[in-house]
Design an enzyme around this catalytic site. Structure first.
Site, short mmCIF file in Angstrom:
data_model
loop_
_atom_site.label_atom_id
_atom_site.label_comp_id
_atom_site.label_asym_id
_atom_site.label_seq_id
_atom_site.Cartn_x
_atom_site.Cartn_y
_atom_site.Cartn_z
CB SER A 257 40.30 37.62 24.44
OG SER A 257 40.73 36.40 24.38
NE ARG A 280 38.05 44.28 31.79
CZ ARG A 280 39.34 44.05 32.45
NH1 ARG A 280 40.47 44.70 32.09
NH2 ARG A 280 39.19 43.49 33.48
CG HIS A 283 37.66 39.46 28.14
ND1 HIS A 283 38.15 39.12 29.41
CD2 HIS A 283 38.22 38.55 27.04
CE1 HIS A 283 39.01 38.32 29.14
NE2 HIS A 283 39.52 37.97 27.93
#
Length: 449
Positions: A257, A280, A283
């Site tokens: 990912s 982050r 994600h």
């Protein structure tokens, strides 16, 4: 009355399927391009009538075949390769469908298509999704053909080209090459297979950039690999999957990912630490807008990593942010995280001072942990409270994460923090943010390498 459309393969005697041989042996009349009879003459009965036509007389062959059908007679139409791929089956069936008064027993006998035979010679080029495109614009407008070329190039299909080039149609292959080079590496393997399975067979393996257009003719099939195809000795190999194995474990899935996120990011002004924090956030949300919304100062992420890994303290505005900070990071570095939203005395303070609970919780936290990293992922009033205390000498936080979400006062609270140039901060601009995003930024600080 029976009418069979038979694929006789690409030319080699060994490539005519047994079922095709049986049907040919039973034929009373065989109709086809004159050139093809040299490949099947030995399979026909002595009484069989052979009717040869020129290369461009496909429609006339179909009409003759349907018109020749009569009770007790077996008519066969032959096509090279497979009868259903760029061949006679569609024309025969179309014409037969216009004459429902004739009770014809129709069948199509498959054959080995040129691209299948060529793939066999090349080893394993068709291991993943593939397509075939005819470059002949005699029956299809070039605008339609070009759309299909672009789709194949963009879709990363292994692509086999029929009718790639002739004396009159010499520019189409050059245009194909130009389009594919916009989407594929110049080193993409390409094979030219001429007269496949016949005595004159020749194979040239080259690259897309070096593809010699002038070496291709109507007896050639051109096969272009996808982005994964590679040459092994005199073979072409297209792996069955784009990865050796799909990610299965949680860590593998997360790593893949992040790889995909990094591949799609556009900003070039981010430090490595900030880029990791943005990744982050994306994600967590699957929203690439966070790449543009992210704003920081004071080398915040790198500074917070030192602070947190030395056992620092985190204060959050709501319990959802607290819950989103990875527990294993806290335990590894002996860091503490506190939320005073539901602490004793907060309701009384809020009522007495006319504050929201989040605001009152932050005011209490400031007195207990004036040097903590403060994280706001929900309430703009909590962020306003922090900003109002930043001028106090006894309030020197490690930094502030400003990511409240919503509509009322959200944008204003972030702009107020942005004006505080002396404090390390990360801000998610605009109305977006939230507890999960705020926690992701903290987790990024723990894990940046």
């Amino acid at each position: 009355m029976r009418l069979s459309v038979v694929g006789i393969g690409p030319g080699g005697a060994d490539y005519i399927l047994p079922v095709a041989q049986q049907v040919l042996a039973d034929a009373d009349i065989v109709i086809g391009y004159s050139y093809y009879f040299q490949f099947i003459g030995h399979l026909l009965a002595e009484k069989c009538e052979c009717i040869g036509k020129d290369l461009t007389e496909e429609e006339a062959r179909a009409v003759l075949a349907v018109d020749s059908c009569a009770p007790g007679r077996h008519v066969v139409v032959i096509s090279s390769g497979d009868a259903g791929i760029y061949a006679m089956a569609s024309l025969v069936y179309q014409y037969a469908s216009r004459h429902p008064e004739k009770e014809i027993d129709l069948q199509t006998i498959p054959g080995v298509s040129a691209f299948i035979a060529a793939a066999g010679k090349l080893g394993a080029p068709l291991g993943h999704d593939f397509c075939c495109i005819s470059l002949s614009d005699l029956m299809t407008p070039w605008t339609t053909i070009e759309q299909r070329i672009k789709a194949a190039a963009f879709g990363d299909f292994v692509t086999s080209l029929y009718n790639p080039r002739s004396k009159k149609r010499f520019w189409q292959l050059e245009r194909f090459k130009e389009i594919f080079l916009e989407h594929r590496s110049a080193d993409t393997p390409v094979a030219i297979i001429r007269q496949v399975t016949r005595a004159e067979e020749s194979i040239l393996i080259t690259t897309l950039k070096e593809l010699p257009v002038e070496a291709v003719d109507m007896f050639s099939l051109v096969m272009v690999g996808n982005s994964q195809t590679y040459q092994f000795k005199n073979f072409l190999v297209t792996p069955r999957g784009y990865l050796d194995r799909k990610p299965q474990s949680g860590q593998e899935i997360q790593d893949e990912s992040f790889r995909q996120i990094a591949e799609q990011m556009q900003r070039t002004d981010l430090s490595a630490a900030d880029k990791w924090a943005v990744m982050r956030c994306i994600h967590t949300t699957a929203d690439f807008e966070y790449e543009d919304l992210y704003h920081s100062n004071g080398n915040a992420i790198a500074r917070w990593q030192t602070y947190l890994q030395e056992g620092g303290t985190i204060v959050t505005d709501v319990t959802m942010v607290q819950s989103g900070i990875t527990r294993s990071f806290l335990e590894k570095y002996q860091a503490q995280v506190h939320c005073y939203l539901n602490a004793e005395g907060v309701l009384e303070l809020a009522a007495r001072e006319g504050l929201t609970r989040s605001q009152a919780g932050m005011r209490l936290a400031i007195t207990k942990h004036p040097e903590a990293l403060f994280v706001v992922g929900n309430a703009p009033t909590a962020l306003f409270e922090l900003c109002d205390h930043l001028g106090n000498a006894d309030f020197k936080p490690a930094g502030i994460i400003g990511a409240p979400v919503g509509f009322v006062n959200v944008v204003e609270s972030k702009l107020k923090l942005q004006a505080m140039k002396h404090i390390p901060y990360v801000i998610i601009k605009g109305r977006k943010g939230g507890s999960n995003v705020a926690a992701s930024i903290v987790n990024a600080a723990f894990t940046y390498e």
